[in-house]
Design a protein around this motif. Structure first.
Motif, PDB file in Angstrom:
ATOM      1  N   GLY A  54       0.797  -1.224   0.000  1.00 22.51           N
ATOM      2  CA  GLY A  54       0.000   0.000   0.000  1.00 22.51           C
ATOM      3  C   GLY A  54       0.824   1.266   0.000  1.00 22.51           C
ATOM      4  N   GLY A  55       0.986   1.866  -1.170  1.00 24.71           N
ATOM      5  CA  GLY A  55       1.565   3.205  -1.226  1.00 24.71           C
ATOM      6  C   GLY A  55       3.056   3.290  -1.441  1.00 24.71           C
ATOM      7  N   GLN A  56       3.766   2.138  -1.485  1.00 29.41           N
ATOM      8  CA  GLN A  56       5.224   2.244  -1.639  1.00 29.41           C
ATOM      9  C   GLN A  56       5.624   2.788  -3.003  1.00 29.41           C
ATOM     10  N   ASP A  57       4.793   2.547  -4.014  1.00 25.26           N
ATOM     11  CA  ASP A  57       5.083   3.092  -5.349  1.00 25.26           C
ATOM     12  C   ASP A  57       4.955   4.613  -5.341  1.00 25.26           C
ATOM     13  N   ARG A  58       3.841   5.093  -4.775  1.00 23.97           N
ATOM     14  CA  ARG A  58       3.618   6.542  -4.712  1.00 23.97           C
ATOM     15  C   ARG A  58       4.729   7.232  -3.922  1.00 23.97           C
ATOM     16  N   GLU A  59       5.143   6.599  -2.828  1.00 27.11           N
ATOM     17  CA  GLU A  59       6.175   7.197  -1.969  1.00 27.11           C
ATOM     18  C   GLU A  59       7.490   7.349  -2.729  1.00 27.11           C
ATOM     19  N   LEU A  60       7.826   6.338  -3.546  1.00 24.47           N
ATOM     20  CA  LEU A  60       9.023   6.429  -4.389  1.00 24.47           C
ATOM     21  C   LEU A  60       8.902   7.629  -5.339  1.00 24.47           C
ATOM     22  N   GLY A  61       7.725   7.780  -5.950  1.00 34.33           N
ATOM     23  CA  GLY A  61       7.501   8.911  -6.856  1.00 34.33           C
ATOM     24  C   GLY A  61       7.610  10.247  -6.145  1.00 34.33           C
ATOM     25  N   GLU A  62       7.127  10.289  -4.911  1.00 33.56           N
ATOM     26  CA  GLU A  62       7.196  11.535  -4.134  1.00 33.56           C
ATOM     27  C   GLU A  62       8.648  11.921  -3.851  1.00 33.56           C
ATOM     28  N   ARG A  63       9.501  10.926  -3.626  1.00 36.69           N
ATOM     29  CA  ARG A  63      10.926  11.240  -3.427  1.00 36.69           C
ATOM     30  C   ARG A  63      11.598  11.657  -4.733  1.00 36.69           C
ATOM     31  N   LEU A  64      11.147  11.088  -5.864  1.00 46.70           N
ATOM     32  CA  LEU A  64      11.676  11.554  -7.161  1.00 46.70           C
ATOM     33  C   LEU A  64      11.302  13.023  -7.385  1.00 46.70           C
TER      34      LEU A  64
END
Length: 277
Positions: free
Chosen positions: A211-221
């Motif tokens: 849940g949400g680890q993909d979005r979190e990676l994008g947020e750091r990008l």
């Protein structure tokens, strides 16, 4: 034969866990891509031996390299296995999807066509019901029936505006990419970026389960200064249905708190990521 790794234009990374029937369909979809100069990396979060047997068999039938990165089953550790797959890749451009998403034959070419330094790409998916997911044969993938709205409707798909995701092409697809209200986020089933950017931010946060680890990676990008491009009407995958047995409230709360911290404190590099392995 595919090119040697150092000349690879892309690495397609997909996660899997004990889902051989779906994984085989996805690999057949990758086997007929219009762009063939890429490698396939299976990020396997602890599947039983049947997955390895399937991959060993398919490897002899497709032209592109098929790499199996496996770790022992220790619960849902998708972030960790994806990080291992990033490090196993031999291309400088990485395309991410899931082992339940069949890519249309222009999927890899589309990601390569839109790639640009300073950006990551955000694609979408077209969700299929379970009966159609099961009905799709190898032949339906090779003939691309499974992307044909008429064929899907004949097989029980309801008529809907959402079906335009499969029919839009060329200028219409570009127009829909531009006007869609959906934000161009990092979506694990259909996203791509430069390996150097992903390594710089230390990959996926391994503290995060489902849940949400993909979005979190994008947020750091984004925090690193990257922008995103919307390609959800151009890079097409059909998402095969499955049960979701790994969702629980405690995990969601923990992941939500990590994402809030990432946004608030403009976190770029996760402390528990690629370099933890």
């Amino acid at each position: 034969m595919a090119d040697t790794p150092k000349n690879m234009k892309a690495s397609v990374i997909m996660s899997t866990y004990n889902a051989e029937e779906w994984l085989e369909k996805v690999i057949w979809g990758l086997s007929i891509q219009t762009e063939t100069n890429f490698e396939i990396i299976i990020a396997d979060d602890g599947s039983r031996p049947k997955t390895k047997e399937l991959l060993d068999n398919l490897r002899t039938q497709i032209s592109m390299p098929l790499i199996h990165v496996w770790q022992e089953d220790n619960g849902f550790q998708k972030s960790q296995i994806l990080n291992k797959a990033i490090m196993a890749s031999s291309s400088d451009y990485l395309i991410f999807t899931d082992g339940d998403c069949i890519p249309r034959k222009d999927f890899v070419a589309t990601h390569l066509n839109y790639r640009e330094k300073g950006y990551f790409l955000s694609g979408g998916y077209f969700m299929l019901p379970m009966d159609i997911s099961k009905a799709i044969t190898k032949n339906d993938i090779l003939s691309q029936n499974c992307f044909d709205v008429k064929w899907l409707i004949q097989n029980g798909l309801k008529k809907s505006f959402k079906n335009s995701k499969l029919t839009a092409s060329g200028l219409l697809a570009k127009f829909l990419n531009a006007v869609t209200p959906t934000k161009a986020t990092w979506n694990g089933h259909n996203a791509s970026g430069w390996k150097e950017d992903l390594v710089f931010i230390n990959g996926f946060n391994q503290e995060m389960q489902y849940g949400g680890q993909d979005r979190e990676l994008g947020e750091r990008l984004f925090n690193k200064g990257l922008k995103s491009k919307q390609i959800r009407y151009s890079a097409i995958v059909v998402h095969l249905d499955h049960a979701r047995g790994y969702v629980n409230e405690a995990t969601w709360k923990k992941n939500f708190a990590i994402r809030e911290n990432t946004k608030k404190n403009k976190v770029v590099k996760t402390t528990i990521g690629i370099d933890s392995n």
